[in-house]
Design an enzyme around this catalytic site. Structure first.
Site, PDB file in Angstrom:
ATOM      1  N   THR A 143      17.428 -15.301   0.200  1.00  0.00           N
ATOM      2  CA  THR A 143      18.259 -16.421   0.637  1.00  0.00           C
ATOM      3  C   THR A 143      18.869 -17.172  -0.549  1.00  0.00           C
ATOM      4  O   THR A 143      18.152 -17.639  -1.435  1.00  0.00           O
ATOM      5  CB  THR A 143      17.391 -17.405   1.441  1.00  0.00           C
ATOM      6  OG1 THR A 143      16.786 -16.693   2.511  1.00  0.00           O
ATOM      7  CG2 THR A 143      18.224 -18.553   2.000  1.00  0.00           C
ATOM      8  N   GLU A 144      20.211 -17.295  -0.556  1.00  0.00           N
ATOM      9  CA  GLU A 144      20.928 -18.068  -1.588  1.00  0.00           C
ATOM     10  C   GLU A 144      20.558 -17.633  -3.005  1.00  0.00           C
ATOM     11  O   GLU A 144      20.600 -18.437  -3.939  1.00  0.00           O
ATOM     12  CB  GLU A 144      20.674 -19.577  -1.415  1.00  0.00           C
ATOM     13  CG  GLU A 144      20.971 -20.119  -0.022  1.00  0.00           C
ATOM     14  CD  GLU A 144      22.459 -20.210   0.298  1.00  0.00           C
ATOM     15  OE1 GLU A 144      23.266 -20.110  -0.636  1.00  0.00           O
ATOM     16  OE2 GLU A 144      22.805 -20.355   1.481  1.00  0.00           O
ATOM     17  N   LEU A 145      20.184 -16.368  -3.117  1.00  0.00           N
ATOM     18  CA  LEU A 145      19.819 -15.792  -4.424  1.00  0.00           C
ATOM     19  C   LEU A 145      18.605 -16.491  -5.058  1.00  0.00           C
ATOM     20  O   LEU A 145      18.455 -16.503  -6.286  1.00  0.00           O
ATOM     21  CB  LEU A 145      21.023 -15.847  -5.384  1.00  0.00           C
ATOM     22  CG  LEU A 145      21.581 -14.495  -5.886  1.00  0.00           C
ATOM     23  CD1 LEU A 145      21.773 -13.486  -4.755  1.00  0.00           C
ATOM     24  CD2 LEU A 145      22.884 -14.668  -6.634  1.00  0.00           C
TER      25      LEU A 145
END
Lengths: 385, 460
Positions: A143-145
């Protein structure tokens, strides 16, 4: 031979409605808004951008490669509100030039709170990719890097061969974002985002061209060539909604997307690779340690976008302290874990606050928290009764 | 640049937010090098004014800036004994005496006026006691108290109009030959004097609207006040509104062109010694505070309705309704009728240390105003580390991001916001933390700079 690894993130959350303390248990989600957003983004971005990519794949006879990570909550809403969009992703999948990445089904922060929940959501997502695109992801993006050494270990335990992370300056130090690295102590490759080049498109498209004008494929490619060494992999990692939604079609962004691949491939020493191809063709140059959590969000590129303040932490603690007792409530609970809900509660000032409020369906972070708290309370009360 | 400023009240002798705003604005203007002569109807002698010339309309002054040149001959600079005599004890003028006074005062100035102004028809109209077609005398005549059967009383004692008459006559008589560049007048009580002075001197007129009769009274509009506001707004060269909300009201109710109205939001001065009071937050119960005049405009009846929705869910809550006003008896009846006595406290009108302590003890400040041109108390609450819930029908909602907002009529939403704020300490903490920073930026300096832009605009 330098190469470009282009990966696009596709995600839509189940936005909550302004659920009141006095609301009787029931519908938590803003179905009307969720439908509206999905249909709008499908029409402005997913469908036209997919068409453009399909055309490029055919025109370049498969030389062009592209990578997607599509969340479970996005797939579900496509099924319900925009089946044509899902169909066009499936059509892309059938070309064999597209790789799909693994992530948590619910685009959650479970990696930070619950190893078992994290594992379950990752497996759920792998199954979904199998069903929809007939492939089981081998490469992971959280998630979101969001990434750290410990998340790297968890991903390794789940059998993934590589992971994508933000190319944070303090982490890289003197090292290049365009090399392939290895997760500390694990046989898992690490691909980092070239944020300078990626953000030229994502955030600065309208001004990052020559003389502060709109970015052109030519000047972008020139910039990329200038910065890349002979054996480099340039990670261009973006939200897919950049193309047509965050930047509207009038900005010229879809034309940019359509023309960029040919522009890259005009120099025959350059090629496009999927992450799986990258790790086959490039040896890692060494381990890269992420001793703290990083992400691709906000100026800080850390976790502050989701748990930078008291109300965000309270909401997260509450949701991960909950254990659902029925399958129905588990479904709701997982939709509440989507990181966007906490993103809306950010109270940061300045540049980042504009980005947060652009995405938020609420008038303020406090109202986002109150809706979430009311839903969480109602869910708990329903379980107790 | 020299400004002749006409006001109605000044701290510490204030009935509402007007005096506080005048203090803040004039201090910041003085810091920018603007020279101000501030005139109020009444001086008490204990005002601390060092940044400007501060006198009453008879030119009796207080503060270090008063010297003989500022004082009319034959009067002493500071005569506390004299100036403490309440203004309403001076003999009233009846309308014809007022007219006579205005006419003779104006005639005295007549000879010294430039010929061009003397020839102007408006100046002639003034001689006849009329300004802009409005008969000043009848406009200022006290309205008969209404008896509409439901106990509503006139909100202004009839003598406020006498006060306005006296102030107007005084200002014309004593300030027409004063040297200044601009007249800046705060709210309707000063408008007749300001308009008349602008007509006799030919100086530009800036009208500053802190509230309108439409905000204060709702359905029971005092037509005399409304008319005075209208002729002041029509005569003004420029209008300063304390919010976009007020600007829209001026456009709507008085049919004034938007391009002569400028929005200058109020500011607040940062407070130093909050910590001392903060320690006093030792009350065993959650405290939700209403603080303001108990009148229609402030929505005290809504506050009680909202409380009745909160109490079942937060049993240890105490609602404090501080202030006085015409609706207080009715609101107390309402509380008794709804059997909420155990959850309500009516401390009356608070000021000074009591007021500061109340703000500090409160867990939450709620301003459910039906119509609020600005609402400076919300900023004060924040300066005491108390988070605020404000109605969307307030000017302060335009400048405050770190607050909860709802429509005043949306009782259930207001209750929802209060309940969650009381249940989650984290929510209160975060709101205060961020709002404190935000309020620091709402400094009076910004208001002063915008005001100076209006001045420069009107002088050119």
């Amino acid at each position: 031979m330098p190469s470009v690894c282009a990966y696009f993130q596709v995600h839509q959350p189940y936005r909550l409605r302004p659920f009141s303390f006095f609301d009787k248990s029931g519908d938590y989600f803003n179905n009307a808004l969720n439908r509206e957003v999905m249909q709008r983004v499908a029409a402005r971005c997913y469908i036209p951008a997919n068409q453009a990519l399909l055309k490029i794949i055919k025109a370049t006879r498969g030389t062009f490669k592209v990578t997607f990570s599509i969340t479970g909550t996005a797939i579900e809403q496509m099924r319900e509100y925009a089946p044509e969009a899902l169909k066009s992703f499936q059509e892309l999948a059938r070309t064999g030039c597209v790789e799909f990445l693994g992530e948590t089904y619910h685009h959650s922060l479970a990696s930070l709170y619950s190893p078992t929940e994290f594992r379950e959501q990752v497996l759920l997502h792998q199954d979904l990719m199998q069903t929809e695109f007939r492939c089981r992801p081998r490469i992971f993006r959280n998630t979101e890097l969001i990434f750290s050494d410990s998340i790297g270990a968890a991903i390794s335990d789940l059998g993934f061969k590589a992971v994508l992370a933000e190319g944070v300056d303090e982490i890289l130090g003197w090292r290049s974002p365009n090399s392939v690295y290895r997760v500390v102590g694990r046989d898992v490759a690490l691909l980092t985002k070239n944020y300078a080049l990626s953000d030229d498109i994502a955030f600065r498209f309208a001004t990052s061209g020559e003389h502060g004008g709109t970015l052109t494929p030519e000047s972008f490619v020139a910039r990329m060539r200038e910065r890349a060494q002979s054996d480099d992999v340039v990670g261009i990692f973006l939200d897919y909604e950049t193309f047509g939604e965050h930047h509207r079609e009038e900005s010229g962004i879809l034309r940019f997307l359509a023309e960029l691949p040919a522009c890259v491939l005009a120099d025959s020493s350059w090629k496009f690779l999927t992450p799986s191809e990258v790790i086959q063709q490039h040896k890692s140059v060494g381990e890269l340690s992420y001793p703290r959590h990083t992400s691709w969000a906000d100026c800080e590129r850390d976790l502050s976008a989701w748990r930078g303040n008291e109300i965000q932490r309270k909401a997260l603690d509450a949701i991960y302290a909950y254990t659902p007792d029925t399958e129905e409530r588990r479904q709701v609970w997982r939709k509440l874990q989507t990181s966007d809900h906490f993103y809306y509660m950010a109270t940061k000032e300045a540049a980042d606050s504009a980005v947060h409020s652009y995405f938020s369906p609420f008038e303020s972070p406090y109202e986002a928290f109150i809706a979430f708290a009311n839903v969480a309370r109602d869910l708990g009360a329903a379980q107790r009764s | 640049m020299k400004i002749l400023m006409l006001g109605w009240e000044y701290p510490p002798h204030i009935a509402g937010g007007l005096g506080t705003a005048c203090q803040g604005l004039t201090s910041a203007l003085a810091d920018q090098g603007i020279s101000i002569h501030f005139v109020v109807p009444q001086i008490y002698g204990d005002e601390k004014v060092e940044h400007m010339v501060f006198t009453d309309s008879a030119r009796r002054g207080v503060g270090p800036r008063i010297d003989s040149s500022e004082v009319a001959s034959g009067e002493t600079a500071i005569d506390v004994e004299v100036s403490r005599v309440p203004a309403f004890l001076t003999p009233y003028w009846n309308p014809s005496q007022f007219k006579e006074a205005v006419v003779s005062a104006t005639k005295r100035q007549w000879a010294s006026l430039p010929r061009a102004i003397r020839e102007e028809p408006v100046a002639r109209a003034l001689i006849d006691g009329e300004v802009f077609g409005v008969d000043l005398v009848s406009a200022l005549a006290p309205e008969q108290p209404r008896s509409n059967g439901n106990g509503s009383r006139a909100r202004y004692a009839p003598d406020i109009f006498k006060e306005v008459e006296r102030f107007t006559a005084d200002v014309i008589a004593r300030f027409s030959s004063e040297s200044f560049d601009i007249i800046h007048a705060h709210d309707w009580m000063t408008f007749p004097a300001a308009v008349a002075l602008a007509q006799t001197t030919g100086k530009p007129l800036v009208i500053h609207v802190h509230s309108l009769e439409h905000d204060r009274s709702g359905l029971f509009l005092n037509s005399s006040i409304n008319e005075i506001e209208n002729f002041g707004l029509s005569a003004a060269d420029r209008i300063i509104a304390v919010s976009h909300y007020t600007k829209r009201s001026i456009e709507k109710h008085h049919n004034i062109s938007a391009n002569k109205i400028f929005v200058v939001h109020n500011g607040v001065y940062p407070r130093g010694a909050v910590t001392d009071y903060r320690l006093k937050k030792t009350w065993p119960r959650h405290v939700v505070l209403f603080l303001g005049r108990v009148t229609f405009q402030k929505g005290p009846d809504y506050f009680v309705e909202i409380a009745s929705r909160v109490i079942p869910h937060v049993p240890d809550v105490l609602f404090v309704l501080a202030g006085s006003g015409d609706m207080l008896p009715a609101v107390m009846d309402q509380v008794r009728g709804m059997k909420l006595d155990n959850h309500f406290l009516f401390p009356g009108f608070l000021q000074g240390e009591e007021l500061e302590e109340m703000f500090s003890i409160a867990d939450l400040y709620v301003m459910p105003s039906v119509s609020e041109p600005f609402g400076i108390t919300a900023l004060e609450a924040i300066s005491f580390d108390t988070p605020v819930i404000i109605s969307k029908q307030s000017g302060v909602a335009e400048v405050l991001r770190h607050a909860l907002k709802a429509d005043f009529w949306d009782i259930e939403r207001m209750a929802d916001l209060i309940i969650n704020s009381l249940l989650h300490e984290e929510l209160r903490n975060e709101m205060v933390l961020m709002a404190r920073e935000e309020v620091r930026r709402l400094h009076w300096d910004a208001a002063a700079l915008k005001t100076i832009e209006v001045y420069q605009d009107v002088i050119v």
